[in-house]
Every structure is written in structure tokens, then in C-alpha cells.
Design a protein around this motif. Structure first.
Motif, short mmCIF file in Angstrom:
data_model
loop_
_atom_site.label_atom_id
_atom_site.label_comp_id
_atom_site.label_asym_id
_atom_site.label_seq_id
_atom_site.Cartn_x
_atom_site.Cartn_y
_atom_site.Cartn_z
N TYR A 1 -2.01 5.03 11.77
CA TYR A 1 -3.20 4.52 12.46
C TYR A 1 -2.80 3.56 13.57
O TYR A 1 -3.37 3.56 14.66
N MET B 1 -9.58 2.87 15.13
CA MET B 1 -8.22 3.14 14.66
C MET B 1 -7.67 1.91 13.92
O MET B 1 -7.11 2.02 12.83
N LEU C 1 -9.63 1.25 10.63
CA LEU C 1 -9.23 2.13 9.54
C LEU C 1 -7.79 1.83 9.12
O LEU C 1 -7.47 1.86 7.92
N GLY C 2 -6.93 1.52 10.09
CA GLY C 2 -5.57 1.13 9.75
C GLY C 2 -5.58 -0.07 8.83
O GLY C 2 -4.87 -0.11 7.81
N TYR D 1 -13.53 11.27 10.76
CA TYR D 1 -14.06 10.00 10.29
C TYR D 1 -14.61 10.10 8.87
O TYR D 1 -14.75 9.11 8.17
N HIS E 1 -6.86 0.79 5.37
CA HIS E 1 -5.84 1.46 4.56
C HIS E 1 -4.75 0.49 4.12
O HIS E 1 -4.22 0.58 3.02
N THR F 1 0.60 5.56 6.03
CA THR F 1 -0.71 5.76 6.64
C THR F 1 -1.12 4.66 7.61
O THR F 1 -1.50 4.95 8.75
N ALA G 1 -5.70 10.29 9.76
CA ALA G 1 -5.31 9.58 10.97
C ALA G 1 -5.01 10.55 12.10
O ALA G 1 -5.43 10.37 13.25
#
Lengths: 532, 315, 212
Positions: free
Chosen positions: A349, A396, A399-400, A474, A403, A345, A423
Motif C-alpha cells: 500500500y 492508499m 488502508l496501508g 475497495y 493493515h 501488505t 492493494a
């Protein structure tokens, strides 16, 4: 799970006060995580309302006054209360001390104070909204903001001013922490690139933010006490306001994107199991971006009435910023080359970031290019461009990073399939929303328009449709990440088998991070050393 | 404005096609690099996909030649764009000497345009095809921006000073005119149309409204009304400098500098007479700030502009 | 841990000292940037409207300005003495010099208040009651806008500094600086910085180009 619960930073104290009075950088990071997410939701709600209004050419959903307040609040909340603090205050706060082998930030109280100042700034903004909102645009251009606007400019300005101090103090804390708190053996060129990026971003926070603070205060003083420093009626210069405003607000984009690039370097190294290619170039390109970033503000003003020669100088300097950005992207590519790439994941991202940042960066060339900028300035082309960088790129990477470090922060894994799915949905939704805006911008649709000529409608409908996908994208992580807190697989200290000090300690980390002060004996991203 | 779903704006000014060519060049460049970068990312992702139980790859520390390559090539490309864009920008911002002048005033939330021949219009701008036209702009309140997409040009409109925009329309027709700088509640309503006409039609349109005085004539009346001629006479002993032929000429100031007597200079001299004093004269002129409207200012400037030959001057 | 003189996140007192000093210097740099925004505005407008600015400064009271400059320089001196006393661990001397600094700060603000009230009285405060525009077409108000913004921001910093002095005074009474006097040192830096700003403001606003 062992029955005997290990002490870590989350279970070290219960009750609201143990959170609201915490001095632990990791807990403060979580306070930021929750509040920034709330601000993002609010800013996003305004975005959805804006996109809905723009479905039809007529201004049929809300009044113009309301529409103007909506895009103003969208901008102010997203820029000052979400994008600027997002990566530094959440991920930076959590990871920076751990990555350099420290027990905490240099100034834990200041760190907590930053969060309270941020919240106080937010409170002012909410009060301004409750009293009717503000309609100047997030740019507060004078003399509209100082004289003509009939809305809550002063309270909002104070909110932005106060929040600025939160940013200044965070940057200051980072700088001092990086300078003085590195563990033995953690030399400057062993620092993870995430730390380098935050160092560069902190320089901008410390040097740039005070300028916009005083500028915004001068606007408030002009409204309050008639101190007409930008008032053309007194011979004051509204263009001076723009210079001072953009002197910070352009580098502010680098406050957002540099930490995002730092996250990227971590992700790419871990998921291709290679040291970042050209480490020193990637590190110094961050500093180059920070320095050059202070010299390009005038590219927001090519048609403002500033002199043509100023335009030429700012144009060439703006092109120069493209070079360190290009260096980063190409070095990431070279890192992927002959790597051992796993598409988990965070890496999806990361690829999403490269895609959106590349488009955002390349369309930046259109705007640095004087003749084209004259046409597309203040149209939807600009709107699309800066969303690609500030929203596409930054979120991006954010969130990457979330995660990637989620197992470290919470001790739990999230469902991998949902992670990848979100993603991909975000990437697709984002492009569907903002690609049409480039087209409608070149067609000539100005930004901040409540209604527009009919022939722009189809592109706007496409954009709104994309936005609905983006909005869902989102929201997905919100659900499965919260779900994982209880039901996720226990992660263990190093689920990615990654290098870096943060992966040498348990997940979630203990309050003091390390048992003793760690000794650093190897370079960053020291993968594949069994070959040597 | 014919198509219901256009993807590209009409090109109706002399530099529109130049801007478009540069734009297409940039698009080609962007597509090339996007495809290159995306392609490499995807290619590497599949080519070097991690195999189960694989050893970590050999580290590659870096390579100076590669770093230089991907620094210098983008640098060269951006410099090409800079020079290309800069030259065109110079062209966009520099009206030719023979450009016809029109005045425009922006205010919340309308545009007013004044043709020297005396015709005024609101939210509409009529211009002849093929003739370089310069619009001198100012604002009565906040910032505005005159944006004509079909001409590929725009310029901010500021209170307290003049800016200008110029174009040579190449195609008759009706085009959008927008305010592109956010200016308050009805910002989106501050729009109108530009009508490009054949010169003959334009002449007819100019004469279409009866009873309108030429701007310079109105300006002349104002000139008398404000008693400007008390000091600004064509005699060598007058207290103020002669204004005949002053427009667009170079003026020597008492600090030894010379300035061009353009509209901005004349405006400043009327509103802030102390700012620049012509050599050989005393700083005795009172300010007309607050007594004279933006509209009257451009009329007086238009009158001063008309004072070309001494014998033309009546008085 | 309680026997240590440094906070838990630091390894050594030296590290803590280095960090806090660096933090203070970084903070002072942000302060420089804060004021520099206004200095840029001042330089720009002064270049554009030199006459109005000269006219503006001639309405300022050079005598009071000079006295205030001396007062502030003296307060910097007493602040140095306070830091010195702290380094030597002399509690009474710290408190005495802090009080002196505080009093001088109050004198400065008092004189500033007198000056401000004169400006109100003379209708030299920008806004609808401004009464001395004369030939300057608004530019005199621009000068006074800058005057009030710059000296006001400076005075605000003085007030914060005086709050810090009171805090130090109380802490000194509890003998807090016997081992570690970093706090006194840092407030000293801040106080000197605020003085330094005035050293720039005074000639720019009161003296430059003035008809004496």
C-alpha cells in the motif's frame, strides 16, 4: 489462546451503551472507523452511479437534476464525512495517545462529543437528502447556492457547518494532547512522524475550519434572511465567497494528505527497518506544508476574474508547496536505499501511495502553472488530479495504515495474500479510472457535465471500466478484515517486530494503554542500533 | 471534431500551440520524475529485499547536502515553469489594443453573443480567422464560464461586472464552446459552437440577417430614450461630462485618481453613478439600476464607444 | 483515583491545568478565525462602498451602542471578580459576581433586541422590505447584512456564554470550585473574548466615518 481472557479495551464492557458512552480514545476510533466506512460506501455508491451515467454521451440514466445532486452528495460525503476524518479520527485517535505514551487524549469527553457532532452533521445531510437533496456542488458557489438553487441548501450547509466543529474539536484535542501529554523523555524530536503530521494537520483544522464554517453560514443566512453578503445585486462579491471558501478548502486537502504522509513514514520505516532518512526535514516539511497551504488558495481562481497579479502571486506560492512534498518523497526513497525491505501488505500500500501521490503531485504542477490551468481548469483534468491526491493517495495510506495497525487494533492478523491482492487491484483500478480523465480533461470535457459530446465517449467508458475494478478493490478488504476478526491468526503485541510505543503494549491494548507512564529513552525508529 | 476518438484537442488559436508546448514540457517532466521515483522504489525493493535472519541495516540519519539538492533542483524547475506559465498567462489575459470586440451574455442556460454590426446569435459564435477578437462577458444570473478548448482559453462570467476573453483564431472550422462553471440543472446543456470563418465569409455572415440595426445605433436610441443627452452634452457647461472619445481613455476623478474608462467603468457609472465621480462634476446622476437590461447596457456602451470624433456627433 | 483532583488521563493536576488552559486558548483562536471571515468581508466592502457604509452607521443608535459597550465592559469586570473569588474559594462571592455578569449580559441582549426591533420598524432589515436604499444601489443593504450577521453571531456567543454562567452558578452552589476553579477561569476567558469582539464591532459598525 489462553483460556483466562486478558482484559483489553474491547472486552472491557459490553453492550451498546459501553460503546456509545465510551470515553476511551480507542473505542471512539472504532466508532469513527465504522461510521466513516459507511459514509465511504454511500459516497462510493454515488460515484458508481455517476460513472454509469457517463458511460454514454446522452444523459439517459437519470435526469440532469438528479445527476447534479448525485455529484454534489458524492463530493460532500466524501470530502467532509470521509476524507477529512478518515485518517485523523480513526488512526490518529487510536494511535496518537499511545504513540506519545499517554493514557488517553487530553479531553476524552470532547473526543466523544466530536463523534456525536460528526454524526449530527451527517444526520442533517441525510435529512437534506431525504427532502430531495442538494445540487450546488460541494463548493456551494454563490450566487447559485444563495439565490438560484432550488434544493436543500440550508440543511446541507448546516450539516457541513456542524461537521466542521467536529473537525475543529478533534484538531484542538490533538494539539493539546501533543503539547501536554507526552511521556517523560518523549521530546519533540523523538515523536513519530505520524504525530508530527497530525500536529500539522491539526493546526489547519483549528485555523481553517472556522472560516469555511462562517462562510457556509453566511450563505445559509442569505437564503434564509436575505442577508446578501455575497449577493451581486447588492454590490456583494461572489468572488469573496470563493476566497473565503478556498481559504479553508484548499488547506483541507492537507488535512487529508498530511496524516496520510504520517502513515507513510511509519510504514516505510518499519518495513525497511530503518530510521526515516532526514527525520527533521520530514517533520518540518509537514509544518511547511501546513503554513504554505494557507497561502495558495487563490490557485483555484485563476480564471475567476480575480486580478492577474493575484494569479501570479498564488501561482508562485503554489509551486513552493511542491518543495516540501518533494522533500518527503525523496527522503522516503533514501530510507529505502540500503534498507531491509519486506514487501508485506502495508508496504505494498505504501508503494501504491508513492505511485499515486507522485502522479497527483506532478499533475498539480500543471495546475499551478497559470497558462495550462486556464485551459484545464474545471475540466476532468482537475477531477483526475485531485482524485489522485485525495482518493488515490489518502485512501492508499489509510488502508496501508489500517493493515499495519489492524493487529494492534483487533489483535488479529488478516490473510496476507488477500491483503496484497487488494492493494494491487486498487492500484490498477485507480489508474485505469483516472488516467483517462487527464486525457479527456485536456481534450476539453468540463466537469459536472451530465452529458457530453460523443467524441469523449471512449475515454469515459475506459474510466467507468476502471472504476468497476476500483470499486471491487475497495470492497475486498472489507470482507477479509471482517473475516479476520474471528478467524485471523492471533497477532501478539508486535507482529512486525517494529519500534514505537504502540508495539510495546499488548494487542489489543488495555483500556489504560500502559501499566504505568512509560519512560522514553530512545529516538523514533531506532532500528539497527546493534551496529553502533 | 473530425475524429471519433481524439486524444488531443485541436489547436485553433494563436496561443494554443504555446500552451501545448508548455503542456508537453510538463508531461515530459512528469514522466521523467515518475519513472525515476517508481524505478527507484522498485529497484530498491528488489535490491534490498530482506533476507531471512538478516540483521537490521545501519541507520542513516540524513545528509544536508542531499536535502539541499532535492530541495533546490525542484525549486529551480518549478520556477522555470512559473515564469513560463506566467508570461503565457499574461498573454492569454491581455488582449491587443486592436482586438475586435464582441459582447457575450450568459444566463441559465444559454449564451447570447452580440456583434457590434448588429447581428446576435444564441449558443453560436461566429468569428473571423486571423483577427484578434475580444469577447466582453457578463451574466444575468449565476456564475458561468466561457470555455473554448480549441483556443485553450476560458474565463468566468460573473453577474454584476464584465470579464473578458480574447483569442486570435488561426484555423477555420467549427469548435466546441462550453460553460465550464457549474450553473445549475442544465449546466451540461449550456454549450454551443464557435465557427471560425474567413474574413470574407464572416462579412457575408454579418450582413446575412436583414433588418438588424448596428449595436451603436440601437444604443443611440436607448441613449435618447433614457434621456442621457440631457446632461451628457459636448458643451463645456453641461451637467455631466462629455462622452465623446471617453471610451478607453483615462479619466481624472474628483478624488485625484485616474481610471481607464473601459466597459466595466461605464457600466458602473450607469448602475452605480456615485461610485466614481469625474473631476469638476457633481454627484447628481441617478442610478439606472433595475431600469436597464444587460443587453441595453452593452448597446449603450457600444454607442459611447462609437463617439470618437466630435464632428461625427449629430445632436 | 477519586481522591485525586485530576482526571485519569493526566499524571498531575498541573498537567491538567496546563492542558485545559491551552485547549481554551486554542478554541479562542478558532473563534478569532470565525469572526475574521466576516471582518474580511467588512473591510472589503467598506473600502468599495465607503459612502453607503457611513450612511448605514448613521442610522445606528450610538447612544444605545455606547451604553451596551459600557454594560459589556462592566460585565467583564464582574467576571474578573468571579474568577478572583473562585481562586480564593469564596462561594458566595463567586455566585454573586456570576449573577451580576449574567444580569449585565441580559441587559446587553435586551438593548440589542430593542435596537433590532427599531431596525425592523424602520425597514432597515435586508430583504424585500428594505426601504432606505436611496442612491446607494444595494450597498446599504450590504452594510445591514453585515451588521446583522456580525452582531447576530456575537449575540449568539453571548447566549452560549450566559448558559455557561448558569452552569457555573449551579456548580458553585455545590462547592465544586473549592479545590479546582479552572472552569471559572476558562469561562472567564471566553467571556472576555466575546467582549473583545464587541470592542471591535462597536467602532466599526457605529462610529467609523459617521456624521455626528
Amino acid at each position: 489462546m489462553t483460556r483466562l481472557q486478558r482484559k483489553h479495551y474491547i472486552n472491557n464492557g459490553y453492550g451498546a451503551l459501553s460503546w456509545f458512552l465510551t470515553l476511551d480514545h480507542k473505542r471512539i476510533a472504532l466508532l469513527y472507523l465504522i461510521t466513516a466506512t459507511l459514509f465511504f460506501a454511500l459516497g462510493g455508491a454515488f460515484a458508481i452511479a455517476i460513472r454509469l451515467e457517463l458511460l454514454t454521451p446522452a444523459g439517459d440514466m437519470v435526469q440532469s437534476e438528479t445527476y447534479n445532486k448525485m455529484f454534489t452528495m458524492h463530493g460532500i460525503i466524501m470530502v467532509f464525512f470521509f476524507l477529512i476524518p478518515a485518517i485523523p479520527a480513526v488512526l490518529g485517535n487510536f494511535l496518537l495517545p499511545i504513540m506519545i505514551g499517554a493514557r488517553d487524549m487530553a479531553f476524552p469527553k470532547l473526543n466523544l462529543a466530536s463523534w456525536y457532532i460528526y454524526m449530527l452533521g451527517g444526520l442533517f445531510t441525510f435529512v437534506a437528502m431525504a427532502l430531495g437533496g442538494v445540487d450546488t456542488g460541494w463548493t456551494f458557489y454563490t450566487p447559485y447556492s444563495s439565490t438560484y438553487a432550488n434544493s436543500q441548501v440550508i440543511i446541507t450547509a448546516l450539516g457541513v457547518f456542524i461537521t466542521g466543529f467536529s473537525s475543529i474539536l478533534t484538531g484542538l484535542n490533538f494539539l493539546v494532547t501533543i503539547h501536554t501529554m507526552r511521556a517523560p523523555g518523549m521530546s519533540w524530536f523523538r515523536l513519530p512522524l505520524f504525530v508530527w503530521a497530525h500536529y500539522a494537520a491539526s493546526l489547519i483544522m483549528v485555523l481553517g475550519t472556522p472560516v469555511v464554517s462562517i462562510t457556509i453560514i453566511l450563505v445559509a443566512l442569505e437564503r434564509l434572511f436575505h442577508l446578501g453578503i455575497f449577493d451581486p445585486a447588492l454590490g456583494g462579491d461572489p468572488i469573496l465567497f470563493q476566497h473565503l471558501f478556498w481559504f479553508y478548502s484548499h488547506p483541507a486537502v492537507y488535512i487529508m494528505i498530511l496524516p496520510a504522509m504520517g502513515v507513510m513514514s511509519e510504514l516505510i520505516a518499519t518495513f525497511s527497518r530503518k530510521r526515516i532518512f532526514g527525520y527533521s526535514f520530514v517533520a518540518s516539511s509537514s509544518l511547511a506544508i501546513a503554513v504554505l497551504g494557507f497561502l495558495v488558495w487563490g490557485h483555484h481562481m485563476f480564471v475567476s476574474g480575480q486580478s492577474m497579479y493575484a494569479g501570479l502571486v498564488f501561482s508562485i506560492l503554489s509551486f513552493l508547496v511542491a518543495i516540501p512534498s518533494a522533500i518527503k518523497v525523496f527522503n522516503w526513497l533514501a530510507t529505502l536505499f540500503r534498507g531491509s525491505i519486506s514487501l508485506q501488505t502495508p508496504m505494498i500500500y505504501a508503494f501504491g501511495f508513492i505511485g499515486l501521490f507522485t502522479i497527483g503531485g506532478l499533475t498539480g504542477l500543471f495546475l499551478a502553472c497559470l497558462a495550462v490551468d486556464v485551459h484545464v481548469h474545471d475540466t476532468y483534468f482537475i477531477v483526475a488530479h485531485f482524485h489522485y491526491i485525495m482518493v488515490g493517495g489518502v485512501i492508499m495510506a489509510y488502508l496501508g495504515g489500517i493493515h499495519y495497525w489492524w493487529p494492534k487494533i483487533t489483535g488479529r492478523m488478516y490473510p496476507e495474500w488477500w491483503g496484497k491482492f487488494s492493494a494491487v487491484v486498487i492500484f490498477i483500478g485507480f489508474n485505469l479510472t483516472f488516467l483517462p480523465q487527464f486525457v479527456v480533461g485536456y481534450l476539453g470535457m468540463p466537469r459536472r457535465y451530465h452529458f457530453y459530446p460523443e467524441e469523449f465517449q471512449i475515454l469515459n467508458v475506459l474510466s467507468t471500466a476502471g472504476a468497476s475494478i476500483l470499486g471491487i478493490g475497495y470492497m475486498i478488504p472489507l470482507f477479509y478484515l471482517v473475516w479476520s476478526l474471528r478467524y485471523g491468526k492471533v497477532a501478539g503485541p508486535n507482529p512486525w517486530n517494529a519500534k514505537g510505543l504502540e508495539w510495546t503494549i499488548p494487542s489489543p491494548p488495555p483500556t489504560e494503554n500502559f501499566d504505568g507512564t512509560p519512560e522514553v529513552t530512545e529516538e523514533a525508529y531506532n532500528y539497527g542500533t546493534n551496529h553502533a | 471534431m473530425n475524429s471519433k476518438f481524439p486524444l488531443f484537442p485541436e489547436a485553433a488559436s494563436s496561443f494554443a500551440h504555446h500552451v501545448d508546448t508548455l503542456y508537453f514540457f510538463l508531461i515530459a517532466l512528469s514522466v521523467f520524475f515518475s519513472v525515476l521515483i517508481f524505478g527507484l522504489v522498485l529497484f530498491f525493493a528488489f535490491r534490498y529485499k530482506r533476507k531471512p535472519n538478516a540483521e537490521d541495516p545501519k541507520p542513516m540519519l540524513g545528509d544536508l547536502r542531499l536535502e539541499l539538492t532535492w530541495s533546490i533542483i525542484p525549486l529551480l524547475i518549478t520556477m522555470v515553469i512559473f515564469v513560463w506559465g506566467g508570461l503565457l498567462y499574461y498573454h492569454q489575459l491581455t488582449p491587443p489594443a486592436n482586438a475586435q470586440e464582441i459582447f457575450g451574455i450568459g444566463k441559465q442556460w444559454m449564451w447570447k453573443f452580440y456583434h457590434p454590426e448588429g447581428r446576435n446569435e444564441i449558443n453560436e459564435l461566429h468569428v473571423p480567422v486571423g483577427r484578434p477578437t475580444k469577447v466582453i462577458l457578463t451574466s444575468e444570473d449565476v456564475l458561468h464560464d466561457l470555455f473554448i478548448p480549441a483556443f485553450r482559453t476560458k474565463m468566468d462570467v460573473l453577474p454584476g461586472r464584465y470579464t473578458q476573453i480574447w483569442f486570435t483564431p488561426t484555423k477555420t472550422g467549427t469548435y466546441h464552446l462550453f460553460c465550464a462553471e457549474y450553473c445549475g440543472t442544465k449546466h451540461a446543456d449550456m454549450k454551443g459552437t464557435v465557427t471560425v470563418m474567413s474574413p470574407l465569409e464572416y462579412q457575408g455572415w454579418l450582413n446575412g440577417e436583414l433588418g438588424q440595426d448596428r449595436m451603436d445605433k440601437t444604443g443611440k436610441e436607448l441613449f435618447k430614450q433614457f434621456a442621457c443627452q440631457t446632461c451628457h452634452q459636448d458643451q463645456s457647461l453641461s451637467r455631466g461630462p462629455s462622452l465623446t472619445g471617453v471610451y478607453d481613455s483615462m479619466v481624472l476623478l474628483n478624488n485625484g485618481k485616474t481610471v481607464k474608462a473601459d466597459a466595466d467603468y461605464l457600466r458602473e457609472s450607469i448602475l452605480k453613478p456615485k461610485a466614481k465621480i469625474v473631476q469638476g462634476y457633481d454627484a447628481i446622476m441617478p442610478t439606472y439600476k433595475g431600469q436597464i437590461s444587460e443587453e441595453q447596457l452593452i448597446q449603450i456602451i457600444e454607442y459611447i464607444k462609437s463617439l470618437k470624433e466630435p464632428q461625427k456627433e449629430v445632436n | 483515583m477519586s481522591t485525586h483532583t485530576h482526571a485519569h488521563q493526566f499524571d498531575t493536576p498541573q498537567q491538567q491545568h496546563q492542558a485545559t488552559r491551552l485547549g481554551m486558548w486554542a478554541f479562542l483562536i478558532t473563534e478569532v478565525m470565525l469572526f475574521s471571515g466576516m471582518f474580511v468581508a467588512y473591510i472589503l466592502y467598506r473600502t468599495w462602498y465607503p459612502e453607503a457604509f457611513i450612511e448605514g452607521s448613521s442610522h445606528l443608535d450610538v447612544m444605545l451602542g455606547t451604553i451596551n459597550t459600557l454594560v459589556l465592559i462592566s460585565s467583564s469586570f464582574t467576571m474578573v471578580l468571579a474568577v478572583h473569588a473562585a481562586a480564593e474559594g469564596k462561594k458566595q462571592a463567586i455566585q454573586k459576581n456570576l449573577v451580576l455578569t449574567l444580569v449585565l449580559g441580559l441587559v446587553f441582549l435586551g438593548i440589542k433586541a430593542v435596537e433590532y426591533s427599531h431596525k425592523f420598524h424602520d425597514h432597515l432589515v435586508p430583504g424585500p422590505n428594505f426601504a432606505h436604499e436611496g442612491i446607494h444601489g444595494g450597498h446599504l443593504q450590504l452594510f445591514y447584512s453585515l451588521y446583522f450577521a456580525m452582531t447576530g453571531t456575537h449575540a449568539f456567543h453571548m447566549i452560549i456564554g450566559m448558559g455557561l454562567l448558569v452552569y457555573l452558578f449551579i456548580r458553585a452552589g455545590k462547592g465544586a470550585f473549592n479545590k479546582d476553579h479552572t472552569a471559572v477561569e476558562l469561562v472567564g476567558l471566553y467571556w472576555h473574548f466575546v467582549d473583545l469582539v464587541w470592542i471591535f464591532l462597536f467602532p466599526l459598525l457605529y462610529l467609523l466615518g459617521r456624521h455626528l
